[in-house]
Design an enzyme around this catalytic site. Structure first.
Site, mmCIF file in Angstrom:
data_model
loop_
_atom_site.group_PDB
_atom_site.id
_atom_site.type_symbol
_atom_site.label_atom_id
_atom_site.label_comp_id
_atom_site.label_asym_id
_atom_site.label_seq_id
_atom_site.Cartn_x
_atom_site.Cartn_y
_atom_site.Cartn_z
ATOM 1 N N LYS A 214 26.114 40.033 19.400
ATOM 2 C CA LYS A 214 24.915 40.578 20.060
ATOM 3 C C LYS A 214 24.262 41.687 19.256
ATOM 4 O O LYS A 214 23.055 41.893 19.364
ATOM 5 C CB LYS A 214 25.246 41.062 21.480
ATOM 6 N N LYS B 234 26.730 28.156 22.014
ATOM 7 C CA LYS B 234 27.010 27.966 23.448
ATOM 8 C C LYS B 234 25.711 28.028 24.257
ATOM 9 O O LYS B 234 24.755 28.693 23.850
ATOM 10 C CB LYS B 234 28.048 28.978 23.941
ATOM 11 N N LYS C 201 22.029 32.326 28.501
ATOM 12 C CA LYS C 201 20.791 32.849 29.098
ATOM 13 C C LYS C 201 19.907 33.491 28.054
ATOM 14 O O LYS C 201 18.709 33.602 28.228
ATOM 15 C CB LYS C 201 21.130 33.968 30.095
HETATM 16 P P1 TYM Z 1 28.095 35.947 31.744
HETATM 17 O O1 TYM Z 1 27.142 36.532 32.731
HETATM 18 O O2 TYM Z 1 27.614 35.757 30.357
HETATM 19 O O3 TYM Z 1 28.628 34.545 32.250
HETATM 20 C C1 TYM Z 1 29.194 34.368 33.555
HETATM 21 C C2 TYM Z 1 30.338 33.356 33.464
HETATM 22 O O4 TYM Z 1 29.865 32.116 32.909
HETATM 23 C C3 TYM Z 1 30.682 31.732 31.803
HETATM 24 N N1 TYM Z 1 29.839 31.057 30.812
HETATM 25 C C4 TYM Z 1 30.128 29.861 30.266
HETATM 26 N N2 TYM Z 1 31.154 29.012 30.449
HETATM 27 C C5 TYM Z 1 31.134 27.851 29.734
HETATM 28 N N3 TYM Z 1 30.126 27.512 28.858
HETATM 29 C C6 TYM Z 1 29.085 28.342 28.660
HETATM 30 N N4 TYM Z 1 28.107 28.014 27.821
HETATM 31 C C7 TYM Z 1 29.054 29.587 29.368
HETATM 32 N N5 TYM Z 1 28.168 30.625 29.399
HETATM 33 C C8 TYM Z 1 28.675 31.515 30.281
HETATM 34 C C9 TYM Z 1 31.239 33.048 31.260
HETATM 35 O O5 TYM Z 1 32.425 32.842 30.528
HETATM 36 C C10 TYM Z 1 31.462 33.840 32.526
HETATM 37 O O6 TYM Z 1 32.714 33.511 33.109
HETATM 38 N N6 TYM Z 1 30.945 39.893 30.615
HETATM 39 C C11 TYM Z 1 30.738 38.830 31.596
HETATM 40 C C12 TYM Z 1 30.540 39.339 32.997
HETATM 41 C C13 TYM Z 1 31.648 40.215 33.461
HETATM 42 C C14 TYM Z 1 32.944 39.795 33.858
HETATM 43 C C15 TYM Z 1 33.624 40.991 34.255
HETATM 44 C C16 TYM Z 1 33.605 38.570 33.920
HETATM 45 C C17 TYM Z 1 31.561 41.560 33.621
HETATM 46 N N7 TYM Z 1 32.757 42.027 34.088
HETATM 47 C C18 TYM Z 1 34.934 40.969 34.700
HETATM 48 C C19 TYM Z 1 34.917 38.556 34.373
HETATM 49 C C20 TYM Z 1 35.573 39.731 34.757
HETATM 50 C C21 TYM Z 1 29.479 38.060 31.205
HETATM 51 O O7 TYM Z 1 28.583 38.592 30.589
HETATM 52 O O8 TYM Z 1 29.442 36.792 31.712
#
Ligand code: TYM
Length: 339
Positions: free
Chosen positions: A115, A201, A204
């Site tokens: 990022k 991947k 968003k």
């Molecule tokens: P975020 O908002 O990017 O994504 C939310 C969840 O979706 C999963 N994900 C995917 N899984 C498979 N293929 C993809 N292309 C894909 N894109 C996203 C992510 O793995 C995630 O599970 N840092 C985290 C949010 C967070 C969090 C936490 C998660 C903050 N605190 C504590 C777990 C525990 C994030 O930005 O996810």
């Protein structure tokens, strides 16, 4: 069992989020509540501050994400659904853990490297310390299991390292302050890839909306995105091994398998030998029929801002109560005088 996971409320919920994480959140909510355990799901709005953002958009997408999660099957009566900003213990515990997290550990985080890109010096401090807040998110609730996609695995390993070092340095073996959480990653949809590039991947933050299926896309948009998805000129192989070296084909077949609940082998048994001209419309229709009910519920829920705010308000009150004992234990372990 205590399940905890979060999602950033920036942009739309897409197919990667749904298949990689949210579908598992719903399954685990059902399992854990049947066993008398608890599930907590939150909007990581504090994490959204790590990248440039427009405040009015963040507020709107936070509410939209609540509607999307409920439309997917998260039940606010059974799961605690809230946003970090209403539970100050997340930010407080992050500060307490900053003393335990090591620069070297954070320097290894691939998400920061991705990022920040070439502009490392211009990246926010929040982007660098992001994984410490993520550790606080799960450790605060003594989470035992954390359902996530593959891309969050490294962050959860860091959360375990932080918990272990904190327990070693500041707690007795008999009474650790934190539980070490286990990531739960669905093997069939650990990493859903972009429709435009099988090596990136689905995300968003991809500038091209054609790269992802949003849960809010209408029928025509979904069919068009699948039709235009990048592929190769070969027909589909008869076996899974034949997908090696064909990332776009592997991704589309993987999506079909994950969405239909069938194995890749079964899908190739049906479509092997056929071209994408036959496979893509079938995939598009499967996506449309699976996502249409979610979309319809989302549109209805999104309209009632009062109800969405009430869900967050009630969820946050429950989360604050659950977080309090662990936060106090962490303050006490560190020798900080309170009250
Ligand atoms: P975020 O908002 O990017 O994504 C939310 C969840 O979706 C999963 N994900 C995917 N899984 C498979 N293929 C993809 N292309 C894909 N894109 C996203 C992510 O793995 C995630 O599970 N840092 C985290 C949010 C967070 C969090 C936490 C998660 C903050 N605190 C504590 C777990 C525990 C994030 O930005 O996810």
């Amino acid at each position: 069992m205590r399940i905890v996971s979060g999602i950033q409320p920036t942009g739309n919920l897409h197919l990667g989020n749904y298949l990689g994480a949210i579908r598992n959140w719903v399954r685990m909510q059902d399992e854990v509540t049947a066993q008398g355990g608890q599930s907590l799901y939150f909007l990581a709005d504090l994490h959204a501050l790590s990248m440039p953002h427009v405040p009015a958009d963040l507020a709107a997408s936070t509410r939209e994400m609540v509607a999307a999660l409920v439309a997917c099957g998260i039940d606010p009566e059974r799961s605690i659904l809230f946003n970090q900003a209403q539970v100050p213990a997340h930010a407080e515990l992050q500060w307490l853990l900053n003393g335990t997290a090591r620069m070297g550990w954070l320097n290894r985080m691939t998400q920061f490297k991705d990022k920040s890109g070439k502009n490392r010096e211009g990246a926010s401090i929040a982007l660098f310390t992001y994984p410490v807040l993520q550790a606080a998110d799960v450790l605060l609730y003594q989470a035992t299991h954390v359902p996530v996609g593959e891309d969050q695995k490294q962050h959860l390993e860091l959360a375990r390292d932080i918990a272990q070092k904190f327990n070693n340095d500041f707690a007795s073996d008999l009474q650790p302050v934190f539980t070490l959480p286990e990531p739960i990653i669905p093997p069939e949809a650990a990493r859903i890839m972009s429709l435009r590039d099988g090596s990136a991947k689905m995300s968003k933050s991809d500038p091209s909306d054609m790269s992802r299926i949003n849960l809010t896309d209408d029928t025509d948009t979904i069919m068009a995105k699948v039709r235009k998805a990048k592929t190769d000129p070969e027909p589909l192989p008869e076996t899974a091994e034949g997908l090696t070296g064909r990332p776009e084909a592997a991704n589309l077949v993987g999506i079909y398998a994950a969405m239909s609940g069938r194995s890749v082998a079964e899908i190739l048994c049906e479509f092997g030998g056929q071209g994408f001209g036959a496979f893509k419309p079938a995939l598009g229709e499967l996506l449309v029929s699976s996502l249409a009910p979610i979309n319809a519920r989302f549109v209805e829920l999104r309209a009632d801002r009062g109800a969405l705010d009430a869900i967050l308000h009630a969820g946050a009150a429950k989360a604050r109560a659950l977080a309090a004992p662990t936060l106090e234990a962490a303050y006490a372990a560190l020798g900080l005088v309170r009250g």
